[in-house]
Design a protein around this motif. Structure first.
Motif, PDB file in Angstrom:
ATOM      1  N   ASN A 238     -12.597 -23.024  -6.463  1.00  0.00           N
ATOM      2  CA  ASN A 238     -13.867 -23.909  -7.404  1.00  0.00           C
ATOM      3  C   ASN A 238     -13.406 -24.868  -8.342  1.00  0.00           C
ATOM      4  O   ASN A 238     -12.732 -24.584  -9.363  1.00  0.00           O
ATOM      5  N   THR A 239     -13.647 -26.163  -8.021  1.00  0.00           N
ATOM      6  CA  THR A 239     -13.142 -27.025  -8.816  1.00  0.00           C
ATOM      7  C   THR A 239     -14.374 -27.948  -9.207  1.00  0.00           C
ATOM      8  O   THR A 239     -15.389 -27.889  -8.301  1.00  0.00           O
ATOM      9  N   PRO A 240     -14.152 -28.715 -10.204  1.00  0.00           N
ATOM     10  CA  PRO A 240     -12.752 -28.958 -11.161  1.00  0.00           C
ATOM     11  C   PRO A 240     -12.758 -27.558 -11.941  1.00  0.00           C
ATOM     12  O   PRO A 240     -13.872 -26.768 -11.977  1.00  0.00           O
ATOM     13  N   GLY A 241     -11.609 -27.246 -12.348  1.00  0.00           N
ATOM     14  CA  GLY A 241     -11.442 -26.357 -13.407  1.00  0.00           C
ATOM     15  C   GLY A 241     -10.705 -25.235 -13.001  1.00  0.00           C
ATOM     16  O   GLY A 241     -10.263 -24.402 -13.791  1.00  0.00           O
ATOM     17  N   ALA A 242     -10.251 -25.102 -11.505  1.00  0.00           N
ATOM     18  CA  ALA A 242      -9.444 -23.895 -11.000  1.00  0.00           C
ATOM     19  C   ALA A 242      -8.092 -23.958 -12.038  1.00  0.00           C
ATOM     20  O   ALA A 242      -7.566 -24.884 -12.163  1.00  0.00           O
ATOM     21  N   SER A 243      -7.650 -22.678 -12.111  1.00  0.00           N
ATOM     22  CA  SER A 243      -6.394 -22.508 -12.622  1.00  0.00           C
ATOM     23  C   SER A 243      -5.263 -21.637 -11.810  1.00  0.00           C
ATOM     24  O   SER A 243      -5.754 -20.701 -11.549  1.00  0.00           O
ATOM     25  N   LEU A 244      -4.165 -22.066 -11.681  1.00  0.00           N
ATOM     26  CA  LEU A 244      -3.079 -21.389 -10.752  1.00  0.00           C
ATOM     27  C   LEU A 244      -2.179 -21.149 -11.647  1.00  0.00           C
ATOM     28  O   LEU A 244      -1.669 -21.851 -12.380  1.00  0.00           O
ATOM     29  N   ILE A 245      -1.486 -19.874 -11.337  1.00  0.00           N
ATOM     30  CA  ILE A 245      -0.388 -19.522 -12.284  1.00  0.00           C
ATOM     31  C   ILE A 245       0.770 -18.813 -11.438  1.00  0.00           C
ATOM     32  O   ILE A 245       0.386 -17.950 -10.665  1.00  0.00           O
ATOM     33  N   ALA A 246       1.834 -19.232 -11.682  1.00  0.00           N
ATOM     34  CA  ALA A 246       3.351 -18.488 -10.666  1.00  0.00           C
ATOM     35  C   ALA A 246       3.935 -17.720 -12.040  1.00  0.00           C
ATOM     36  O   ALA A 246       3.964 -18.182 -12.959  1.00  0.00           O
ATOM     37  N   ILE A 247       4.203 -16.485 -11.324  1.00  0.00           N
ATOM     38  CA  ILE A 247       4.837 -15.764 -12.253  1.00  0.00           C
ATOM     39  C   ILE A 247       6.217 -15.946 -11.975  1.00  0.00           C
ATOM     40  O   ILE A 247       6.979 -15.530 -10.783  1.00  0.00           O
TER      41      ILE A 247
ATOM     42  N   LEU B  40       3.167 -29.344  -7.743  1.00  0.00           N
ATOM     43  CA  LEU B  40       1.739 -29.329  -7.530  1.00  0.00           C
ATOM     44  C   LEU B  40       0.819 -29.660  -8.605  1.00  0.00           C
ATOM     45  O   LEU B  40      -0.492 -29.882  -8.363  1.00  0.00           O
ATOM     46  N   ALA B  41       1.204 -29.376  -9.812  1.00  0.00           N
ATOM     47  CA  ALA B  41       0.381 -29.857 -10.882  1.00  0.00           C
ATOM     48  C   ALA B  41       0.273 -31.499 -10.785  1.00  0.00           C
ATOM     49  O   ALA B  41      -0.975 -31.706 -10.907  1.00  0.00           O
ATOM     50  N   LEU B  42       1.172 -32.107 -10.367  1.00  0.00           N
ATOM     51  CA  LEU B  42       1.003 -33.547 -10.244  1.00  0.00           C
ATOM     52  C   LEU B  42       0.126 -34.011  -9.036  1.00  0.00           C
ATOM     53  O   LEU B  42      -0.638 -34.742  -9.334  1.00  0.00           O
ATOM     54  N   GLU B  43       0.185 -33.220  -8.029  1.00  0.00           N
ATOM     55  CA  GLU B  43      -0.651 -33.462  -6.692  1.00  0.00           C
ATOM     56  C   GLU B  43      -1.981 -33.181  -6.844  1.00  0.00           C
ATOM     57  O   GLU B  43      -2.820 -33.656  -6.083  1.00  0.00           O
ATOM     58  N   TRP B  44      -2.223 -32.034  -7.637  1.00  0.00           N
ATOM     59  CA  TRP B  44      -3.365 -31.571  -7.626  1.00  0.00           C
ATOM     60  C   TRP B  44      -4.357 -31.692  -8.779  1.00  0.00           C
ATOM     61  O   TRP B  44      -5.568 -31.420  -8.750  1.00  0.00           O
ATOM     62  N   GLY B  45      -3.748 -32.148  -9.847  1.00  0.00           N
ATOM     63  CA  GLY B  45      -4.662 -32.787 -11.077  1.00  0.00           C
ATOM     64  C   GLY B  45      -5.604 -33.713 -10.428  1.00  0.00           C
ATOM     65  O   GLY B  45      -5.091 -34.424  -9.440  1.00  0.00           O
ATOM     66  N   PRO B  46      -6.897 -34.128 -11.147  1.00  0.00           N
ATOM     67  CA  PRO B  46      -7.053 -33.338 -12.211  1.00  0.00           C
ATOM     68  C   PRO B  46      -8.101 -32.212 -12.131  1.00  0.00           C
ATOM     69  O   PRO B  46      -8.281 -31.413 -12.922  1.00  0.00           O
TER      70      PRO B  46
ATOM     71  N   ALA C  94      -9.392 -23.126 -23.595  1.00  0.00           N
ATOM     72  CA  ALA C  94      -8.243 -23.449 -24.532  1.00  0.00           C
ATOM     73  C   ALA C  94      -7.127 -24.102 -24.063  1.00  0.00           C
ATOM     74  O   ALA C  94      -6.488 -24.883 -24.594  1.00  0.00           O
ATOM     75  N   ALA C  95      -6.819 -23.889 -22.596  1.00  0.00           N
ATOM     76  CA  ALA C  95      -5.642 -24.789 -22.062  1.00  0.00           C
ATOM     77  C   ALA C  95      -6.183 -25.642 -21.148  1.00  0.00           C
ATOM     78  O   ALA C  95      -5.485 -26.244 -20.139  1.00  0.00           O
ATOM     79  N   ALA C  96      -7.419 -26.387 -21.389  1.00  0.00           N
ATOM     80  CA  ALA C  96      -7.769 -27.281 -20.362  1.00  0.00           C
ATOM     81  C   ALA C  96      -6.885 -28.565 -20.160  1.00  0.00           C
ATOM     82  O   ALA C  96      -7.099 -29.307 -19.042  1.00  0.00           O
ATOM     83  N   TYR C  97      -6.150 -28.856 -21.232  1.00  0.00           N
ATOM     84  CA  TYR C  97      -5.070 -29.866 -20.951  1.00  0.00           C
ATOM     85  C   TYR C  97      -3.681 -29.609 -20.800  1.00  0.00           C
ATOM     86  O   TYR C  97      -2.871 -30.156 -21.053  1.00  0.00           O
ATOM     87  N   VAL C  98      -3.493 -28.377 -20.180  1.00  0.00           N
ATOM     88  CA  VAL C  98      -1.985 -27.770 -19.944  1.00  0.00           C
ATOM     89  C   VAL C  98      -2.025 -27.759 -18.468  1.00  0.00           C
ATOM     90  O   VAL C  98      -2.521 -26.762 -17.778  1.00  0.00           O
ATOM     91  N   THR C  99      -1.145 -28.371 -17.958  1.00  0.00           N
ATOM     92  CA  THR C  99      -0.704 -28.351 -16.669  1.00  0.00           C
ATOM     93  C   THR C  99       0.766 -28.656 -16.551  1.00  0.00           C
ATOM     94  O   THR C  99       1.240 -29.452 -17.098  1.00  0.00           O
ATOM     95  N   GLY C 100       1.230 -28.099 -15.414  1.00  0.00           N
ATOM     96  CA  GLY C 100       2.688 -28.292 -14.943  1.00  0.00           C
ATOM     97  C   GLY C 100       3.721 -27.635 -15.985  1.00  0.00           C
ATOM     98  O   GLY C 100       4.734 -28.165 -15.914  1.00  0.00           O
ATOM     99  N   THR C 101       3.374 -26.569 -16.708  1.00  0.00           N
ATOM    100  CA  THR C 101       4.325 -26.186 -17.713  1.00  0.00           C
ATOM    101  C   THR C 101       4.589 -24.755 -17.592  1.00  0.00           C
ATOM    102  O   THR C 101       3.777 -23.915 -16.728  1.00  0.00           O
TER     103      THR C 101
END
Ligand code: NAP
Ligand code: COA
Length: 263
Positions: free
Chosen positions: A132-141, A170-176, A233-240
């Motif tokens: 569901n984009t924009p706004g989807a959040s992916l997390i690797a453990i 993937l953060a670079l390729e799939w943003g924003p 709250a993490a809307a500007y956090v990616t690739g970290t």
């Protein structure tokens, strides 16, 4: 007390690979408590069904091996068709055992890399057109092994280091439209991982002494980090990579013990 409001994820759809036990199940439970419709998968079908019952809120428990792209993709399609386009995808399936490289066959090394690293590629790549984009959040453990060399962990160190870089690319390729992050837990109590890595009380005590927070973490600690990363709250956090580890990576707090008796 959690700082997050009760219905934070109402109307959201979440898929958690490896969400049938341990840390990932803890994340699944927390997302469902906050209103998300959750799908978990693991290899063992009964375990997946039991996990879904524990999670509640209409959770779906599916059998899928992340090493097989088509199989894990079809589990994500089922999640999408049941609960809607995916807002949250977590890749947490992993395998580990203690062994020196010389006691590992090529297949032993490849097995862990296949579950952890290739599995994360499969889950993220396979989810992309279901998000569901924009706004989807992916997390690797991921884990501290990604950045700290550890004897008996050549397979996990290599696999988790790969995951950290995959997250960044993937953060670079799939943003924003899509945010991609990792969570690196420290030693978490009552998990299969720590049963394998710290099997005896002396090793456990040594681990604890080294940590700034002087305790092992809980699955709930990691879940709250996941909630943060999936929230606005993490809307500007990616690739970290977020270290949720009580300070484990900062250094060795047990050196303080050496200062006892010093002026
Ligand atoms: P766990 O309970 O063993 O969880 C592993 C999950 O992955 C289970 O649901 C398992 O279910 C599933 N799984 C394993 N192989 C799979 C495969 N090929 N395909 C699909 N699912 C598979 O482990 P945990 O200790 O909670 O660890 C969870 C995550 O946190 C891992 O990524 C681990 O590296 C990371 N981590 C753990 C710690 C810790 O203290 N435990 C510290 C740092 C990082 P099935 O067996 O049914 O497949
Ligand atoms: N030392 C050395 N080699 C080992 C080993 C150990 N302790 N445990 C397994 N291996 C080897 C096996 O011998 C095999 O190699 P071979 O074919 O050359 O003999 C290879 O690893 C694969 O083992 P297999 O049991 O067939 O793999 P699997 O896919 O059924 O299971 C594992 C994967 C091995 C990672 C298994 O431990 C697992 O399912 N783990 C999931 C739970 C877990 O690890 N949780 C903690 C997460 S941090």
């Amino acid at each position: 007390m959690s700082p997050f409001r009760d219905n934070l994820f109402a109307g959201k759809s979440a898929f958690i690979a490896g969400g049938t036990s341990g840390i990932n199940l803890g994340i699944a439970i927390r997302l469902a408590e906050l209103g998300a419709k959750v799908t978990v998968c693991g290899r063992d079908e009964d375990k997946a069904r039991r996990a879904a019952a524990t999670i509640g809120n209409g959770a779906l428990g599916l059998s899928a091996d992340v090493r097989d792209y088509e199989i894990v993709r079809s589990a994500m399609v089922q999640a999408h068709d049941t609960h809607g386009a995916l807002d949250i995808v977590i890749s947490g399936a992993a395998g580990n055992f203690l062994a020196p490289a010389l006691a590992m066959s090529a297949n032993a090394f490849a097995t862990v890399v296949d579950i952890d690293l290739n599995g994360t590629f499969n889950v993220f790549r396979g989810s992309h057109d279901l998000l569901n984009t924009p706004g989807a959040s992916l997390i690797a453990i991921t884990a501290g092994q990604a950045v700290n060399a550890m004897a008996l962990q050549s397979h996990a160190c290599a696999a988790k280091a790969g995951i950290n870089q995959l997250v960044r690319v993937l953060a670079l390729e799939w943003g924003p439209d899509v945010r991609v992050n990792g969570i690196s837990p420290g030693p978490i109590a009552d998990t299969e991982g720590m049963k394998r890595l710290a099997p005896d009380p002396a090793t456990r005590a040594a681990h604890e002494a080294r940590i700034a927070m002087k305790r092992w973490g809980t699955a709930r600690d990691v879940a709250e980090s996941a909630v943060f990363l999936c929230s606005d709250a993490a809307a500007y956090v990616t690739g970290t990579i977020l270290d949720c580890d009580g300070g484990s990576q900062v250094g060795d707090a047990s050196r303080l013990d050496m200062s006892r008796g010093l002026a």
